[in-house]
Write an enzyme that holds these catalytic residues in place. Structure first.
Site, PDB file in Angstrom:
ATOM      1  N   PHE A  37      -4.746  -0.929 -11.803  1.00  0.00           N
ATOM      2  CA  PHE A  37      -4.747   0.371 -11.120  1.00  0.00           C
ATOM      3  C   PHE A  37      -3.699   1.321 -11.706  1.00  0.00           C
ATOM      4  O   PHE A  37      -3.150   2.164 -11.004  1.00  0.00           O
ATOM      5  CB  PHE A  37      -4.537   0.192  -9.605  1.00  0.00           C
ATOM      6  CG  PHE A  37      -5.473  -0.807  -8.990  1.00  0.00           C
ATOM      7  CD1 PHE A  37      -6.827  -0.550  -8.879  1.00  0.00           C
ATOM      8  CD2 PHE A  37      -4.995  -2.043  -8.562  1.00  0.00           C
ATOM      9  CE1 PHE A  37      -7.705  -1.480  -8.328  1.00  0.00           C
ATOM     10  CE2 PHE A  37      -5.856  -2.981  -8.018  1.00  0.00           C
ATOM     11  CZ  PHE A  37      -7.217  -2.701  -7.897  1.00  0.00           C
ATOM     12  N   ARG A  38      -3.425   1.132 -13.001  1.00  0.00           N
ATOM     13  CA  ARG A  38      -2.469   1.971 -13.738  1.00  0.00           C
ATOM     14  C   ARG A  38      -1.047   1.870 -13.182  1.00  0.00           C
ATOM     15  O   ARG A  38      -0.221   2.751 -13.379  1.00  0.00           O
ATOM     16  CB  ARG A  38      -2.955   3.424 -13.810  1.00  0.00           C
ATOM     17  CG  ARG A  38      -4.368   3.520 -14.397  1.00  0.00           C
ATOM     18  CD  ARG A  38      -4.688   4.852 -14.999  1.00  0.00           C
ATOM     19  NE  ARG A  38      -3.804   5.252 -16.106  1.00  0.00           N
ATOM     20  CZ  ARG A  38      -3.891   4.797 -17.361  1.00  0.00           C
ATOM     21  NH1 ARG A  38      -4.786   3.862 -17.679  1.00  0.00           N
ATOM     22  NH2 ARG A  38      -3.076   5.245 -18.279  1.00  0.00           N
ATOM     23  N   LEU A  39      -0.766   0.770 -12.515  1.00  0.00           N
ATOM     24  CA  LEU A  39       0.585   0.489 -12.042  1.00  0.00           C
ATOM     25  C   LEU A  39       1.270  -0.390 -13.100  1.00  0.00           C
ATOM     26  O   LEU A  39       1.461  -1.597 -12.914  1.00  0.00           O
ATOM     27  CB  LEU A  39       0.550  -0.187 -10.672  1.00  0.00           C
ATOM     28  CG  LEU A  39      -0.088   0.657  -9.561  1.00  0.00           C
ATOM     29  CD1 LEU A  39      -0.151  -0.122  -8.265  1.00  0.00           C
ATOM     30  CD2 LEU A  39       0.685   1.959  -9.373  1.00  0.00           C
TER      31      LEU A  39
END
Length: 201
Positions: free
Chosen positions: A177-179
């Site tokens: 989740f682009r974390l």
């Protein structure tokens, strides 16, 4: 830092960088040591191009080029540069910023001697970054250098190494989740201790 584990673990950023590069060598299809090198000209205008990283020592990142090329002139003019290596197969990248010093000593001689004969002659023939009338003209220059230097050409005085002594090294790994996970190692100069900070993605 308690959560700097797994691929980020270690007390030496150069050792972590070597480990990541070794892993990339097993997974990347082409040129795992390809890096984007960023410089600035005399007016501060950025310039970036792909070059090959040749070594990571205990205090620097090394590469080789023509000193008279645009990048060579910009590196010597500013004395600073940045690089990034991006490994799609590992979903990781390594960013480095620091001061640059020229190295045309024994290491440069040894690396030049290790290159193929055609690459060594090509280094003599190419007036890198300068206008070229045709490929035919370039090949004629290669033939001229071959006749002049034979099968054991010396390293050209205008060709050699640069070393980047980092003041900042950032390790980045892709997260769900682009974390993403990011850790930056910073120091004021090469004689100071590193400070390690986790960054927001």
């Amino acid at each position: 830092m308690t959560d700097r584990t797994d691929i980020f673990a270690g007390d030496d950023p150069f050792e972590i960088a070597r480990r990541w590069l070794a892993e990339a060598t097993e997974t990347e299809l082409n040129d795992p040591n390809a890096m984007a090198l960023s410089t600035v000209d005399a007016d501060g205008l950025p310039n970036v191009r792909m070059v090959l990283l040749k070594d990571i020592t205990d205090d620097a990142f090394w590469f080789y080029t023509n000193y008279d090329s645009v990048k060579g002139q910009e590196l010597q003019g500013a004395g600073k540069a940045a690089i990034v290596l991006h490994w799609k197969s590992l979903r990781r990248q390594l960013r480095v910023r620091g001061t640059v010093t020229r190295d045309d000593g024994p290491e440069a001689d040894a690396y030049y001697a290790s290159r193929s004969l055609k690459s060594r002659l090509g280094a003599w023939a190419s007036k890198q970054s300068r206008p070229l009338s045709s490929r035919t003209a370039l090949m004629a220059e290669v033939a001229k250098m071959t006749a002049r230097h034979g099968t054991n050409p010396p390293r050209p005085p205008f060709w050699g190494g640069f070393r980047i002594n980092p003041v900042e090294i950032e390790f980045w790994a892709d997260g769900a989740f682009r974390l993403h996970d990011r850790f930056v190692w910073r120091r004021e100069d090469p004689d100071k201790a590193w400070e390690i900070t986790r960054l927001n993605p």
